[in-house]
Design an enzyme around this catalytic site. Structure first.
Site, PDB file in Angstrom:
ATOM      1  N   ARG A   1     -14.088 -12.665  -8.609  1.00  0.00           N
ATOM      2  CA  ARG A   1     -14.469 -13.813  -8.289  1.00  0.00           C
ATOM      3  C   ARG A   1     -13.441 -14.531  -6.679  1.00  0.00           C
ATOM      4  O   ARG A   1     -13.019 -14.172  -6.075  1.00  0.00           O
ATOM      5  CB  ARG A   1     -13.186 -14.990  -8.902  1.00  0.00           C
ATOM      6  CG  ARG A   1     -13.581 -16.649  -8.754  1.00  0.00           C
ATOM      7  CD  ARG A   1     -12.724 -17.480  -9.152  1.00  0.00           C
ATOM      8  NE  ARG A   1     -12.867 -17.493 -10.604  1.00  0.00           N
ATOM      9  CZ  ARG A   1     -13.108 -18.694 -11.885  1.00  0.00           C
ATOM     10  NH1 ARG A   1     -11.882 -19.349 -11.225  1.00  0.00           N
ATOM     11  NH2 ARG A   1     -13.644 -18.745 -12.954  1.00  0.00           N
TER      12      ARG A   1
ATOM     13  N   ARG B   1     -15.950 -17.575 -23.578  1.00  0.00           N
ATOM     14  CA  ARG B   1     -15.885 -16.640 -22.985  1.00  0.00           C
ATOM     15  C   ARG B   1     -15.495 -15.456 -23.119  1.00  0.00           C
ATOM     16  O   ARG B   1     -15.710 -14.062 -22.686  1.00  0.00           O
ATOM     17  CB  ARG B   1     -14.592 -17.440 -21.624  1.00  0.00           C
ATOM     18  CG  ARG B   1     -15.166 -18.958 -21.352  1.00  0.00           C
ATOM     19  CD  ARG B   1     -16.580 -18.516 -20.582  1.00  0.00           C
ATOM     20  NE  ARG B   1     -16.056 -17.478 -18.832  1.00  0.00           N
ATOM     21  CZ  ARG B   1     -15.583 -17.628 -17.540  1.00  0.00           C
ATOM     22  NH1 ARG B   1     -15.156 -19.178 -18.090  1.00  0.00           N
ATOM     23  NH2 ARG B   1     -15.430 -16.772 -16.928  1.00  0.00           N
TER      24      ARG B   1
ATOM     25  N   CYS C   1     -17.450 -27.152 -18.230  1.00  0.00           N
ATOM     26  CA  CYS C   1     -16.379 -25.385 -18.246  1.00  0.00           C
ATOM     27  C   CYS C   1     -15.270 -25.234 -18.311  1.00  0.00           C
ATOM     28  O   CYS C   1     -14.973 -24.902 -18.517  1.00  0.00           O
ATOM     29  CB  CYS C   1     -17.423 -24.411 -17.253  1.00  0.00           C
ATOM     30  SG  CYS C   1     -17.179 -26.083 -15.776  1.00  0.00           S
TER      31      CYS C   1
ATOM     32  N   HIS D   1     -21.979 -18.506 -11.717  1.00  0.00           N
ATOM     33  CA  HIS D   1     -21.289 -18.173 -13.335  1.00  0.00           C
ATOM     34  C   HIS D   1     -21.765 -17.670 -14.416  1.00  0.00           C
ATOM     35  O   HIS D   1     -22.020 -18.363 -15.033  1.00  0.00           O
ATOM     36  CB  HIS D   1     -20.295 -19.474 -13.218  1.00  0.00           C
ATOM     37  CG  HIS D   1     -18.581 -19.704 -13.475  1.00  0.00           C
ATOM     38  ND1 HIS D   1     -18.309 -18.934 -13.814  1.00  0.00           N
ATOM     39  CD2 HIS D   1     -18.267 -20.627 -13.531  1.00  0.00           C
ATOM     40  CE1 HIS D   1     -17.321 -18.775 -14.958  1.00  0.00           C
ATOM     41  NE2 HIS D   1     -17.035 -20.008 -14.388  1.00  0.00           N
TER      42      HIS D   1
ATOM     43  N   ASP E   1     -19.969 -31.087 -15.075  1.00  0.00           N
ATOM     44  CA  ASP E   1     -18.173 -30.275 -14.129  1.00  0.00           C
ATOM     45  C   ASP E   1     -18.256 -31.302 -13.591  1.00  0.00           C
ATOM     46  O   ASP E   1     -18.381 -32.066 -13.044  1.00  0.00           O
ATOM     47  CB  ASP E   1     -19.086 -29.181 -13.807  1.00  0.00           C
ATOM     48  CG  ASP E   1     -18.777 -27.957 -13.137  1.00  0.00           C
ATOM     49  OD1 ASP E   1     -17.593 -28.003 -13.405  1.00  0.00           O
ATOM     50  OD2 ASP E   1     -18.511 -27.063 -12.609  1.00  0.00           O
TER      51      ASP E   1
ATOM     52  N   GLN F   1     -20.336 -17.832 -17.774  1.00  0.00           N
ATOM     53  CA  GLN F   1     -19.438 -19.060 -18.062  1.00  0.00           C
ATOM     54  C   GLN F   1     -20.829 -18.829 -19.233  1.00  0.00           C
ATOM     55  O   GLN F   1     -20.976 -19.972 -19.941  1.00  0.00           O
ATOM     56  CB  GLN F   1     -19.535 -20.285 -17.170  1.00  0.00           C
ATOM     57  CG  GLN F   1     -19.327 -21.793 -16.834  1.00  0.00           C
ATOM     58  CD  GLN F   1     -18.113 -21.858 -18.359  1.00  0.00           C
ATOM     59  OE1 GLN F   1     -16.952 -21.682 -18.407  1.00  0.00           O
ATOM     60  NE2 GLN F   1     -17.679 -22.075 -19.519  1.00  0.00           N
TER      61      GLN F   1
HETATM   62  N1   CP Z   1     -14.649 -22.762 -16.147  1.00  0.00           N
HETATM   63  C1   CP Z   1     -13.378 -21.627 -15.485  1.00  0.00           C
HETATM   64  O1   CP Z   1     -14.218 -20.525 -15.258  1.00  0.00           O
HETATM   65  O2   CP Z   1     -12.308 -21.574 -16.096  1.00  0.00           O
HETATM   66  P1   CP Z   1     -11.089 -20.957 -14.842  1.00  0.00           P
HETATM   67  O3   CP Z   1     -11.048 -21.435 -13.049  1.00  0.00           O
HETATM   68  O4   CP Z   1     -10.329 -21.542 -15.507  1.00  0.00           O
HETATM   69  O5   CP Z   1     -11.025 -19.391 -14.779  1.00  0.00           O
HETATM   70  N1  NVA Z   2     -17.968 -25.436 -10.601  1.00  0.00           N
HETATM   71  C1  NVA Z   2     -16.587 -25.652 -10.602  1.00  0.00           C
HETATM   72  C2  NVA Z   2     -16.882 -24.866 -11.903  1.00  0.00           C
HETATM   73  C3  NVA Z   2     -14.710 -24.035 -12.326  1.00  0.00           C
HETATM   74  C4  NVA Z   2     -15.175 -23.184 -13.676  1.00  0.00           C
HETATM   75  C5  NVA Z   2     -16.503 -24.784  -9.327  1.00  0.00           C
HETATM   76  O1  NVA Z   2     -16.747 -23.956  -8.583  1.00  0.00           O
HETATM   77  O2  NVA Z   2     -15.226 -24.478  -9.395  1.00  0.00           O
END
Ligand code: CP
Ligand code: NVA
Length: 317
Positions: free
Chosen positions: A105, A293, A265, A132, A226, A135
């Protein structure tokens, strides 16, 4: 040294052929009550690097890996040398000597691309500023579970962000029509939408871009939103001003199909992009998405790390 045989999952487009099978496998695994001794990751260690916080991704990977007999190893970027005193390329080479797969990440999408290029083990994008894909696999799994008849469209209302990019790509692969509305100046990446249109063309998928939330929500089978400000954008405080009219509330949702599902998400910023009466309503499937997930990632991990076992499990069905 790059292993030419290995497969990475950096964006959903990497699974343009296999995503339907990945999702089918995940749904069958989720509903399999035969108590099979299925441990395809036995003896393997999967390392996960986080530059940003996470609840769902981290826990669903750790638990999913354990269920499959593997050993999860979480590496918080502040605790390792990555980016401070060691390059991504060197980190990739080193970690490939210990690990069987790496999830990452990161802030900048180019970083996960670089890690994948230099790692000899599969790399999974666990969220970047552009994509992502884990997701999206869980989201389309949730859509398959909840919508018997996908003869209609799903609607996105909000920012043109990482989650939207892979949602559109995954929908194109799965044959699902999408209409999305963003404010002007917050459109998704043109190249990604073009790629989704190309993928979706042969499957008869239509993808509509709009600036009008009401237009896209009308008769929608699903509404997805989101956060307006993603991780790494905290300095863009003025961004909120552009999102007036983009909140998913009862009034907007009333335009959708009577049996629409509400998707997010998570984490949700209640009162900003969505109101409580929508996210807590009977239409909301946000916690199914969160659970999925884990199942979707179990399918992805088995496919990437032990393809023979992934195929063998399909035979067991
Ligand atoms: N949806 C998602 O990726 O959540 P987190 O940021 O908690 O991993
Ligand atoms: N768009 C959001 C998604 C979090 C799971 C971000 O990147 O922070």
């Amino acid at each position: 040294m790059k292993n030419e045989e290995k497969i990475d999952y950096i964006s959903v487009a990497d699974f343009s052929e296999v995503l339907p099978d990945i999702i089918d496998w995940a749904i069958r695994m989720k509903n399999d009550d035969r108590n099979l001794d299925f441990k395809p990751l036995s003896g393997m260690t999967i390392g996960s690097i986080y530059e940003k916080p996470s609840t769902r991704t981290r826990v669903s990977f750790e638990v999913g890996i354990s269920k499959l007999g593997g050993n999860p190893l979480t590496l918080l970027s502040n605790d390792i040398q990555l980016g401070t005193s060691e390059t991504i390329a060197d980190t990739a080479e080193v970690l490939s000597r210990y690990l069987d797969c790496i999830t990452y990440r990161c802030f900048s999408h180019s970083d996960v691309v670089e890690l994948a290029l230099n790692a000899s083990v599969p790399v999974i994008n666990a969220l970047s500023d552009m994509h992502h894909p884990c997701q999206a696999a869980a989201d389309l799994m949730t859509i398959v579970e909840h919508l018997d008849d996908i003869d209609g469209h799903i609607a996105w209302v909000g920012d043109g962000n990482n989650v939207l990019h892979d949602l559109v790509l995954a929908s194109a692969i799965m044959g699902t029509n999408v209409k999305f509305a963003t404010p002007k100046g917050f459109e998704p990446d043109k190249k990604i939408i073009q790629l989704a249109k190309e993928i979706g063309k042969e499957r008869g998928v239509s993808i509509l871009q709009s600036y009008n939330p009401k237009e896209v929500v009308k008769d929608a089978l699903a509404i997805y939103t989101d956060v307006f400000v993603s991780m790494g954008e905290e300095h863009m405080e003025n961004k909120f001003d552009s999102f007036e009219g983009f909140q998913v509330n009862k009034e907007l949702a009333s335009l959708a199909d009577r049996n629409y599902i509400f998707m997010h998400c998570l984490p949700a910023h209640r009162g900003e992009e969505v109101t409580d009466d929508v996210i807590d309503s009977g239409n909301s499937v946000v916690f199914d998405q969160a659970e999925n997930r884990m199942w979707a990632q179990m399918s992805i991990l088995t496919y990437l790390c032990n393809y023979d076992a992934w195929l063998a499990y399909k035979e067991l069905l």
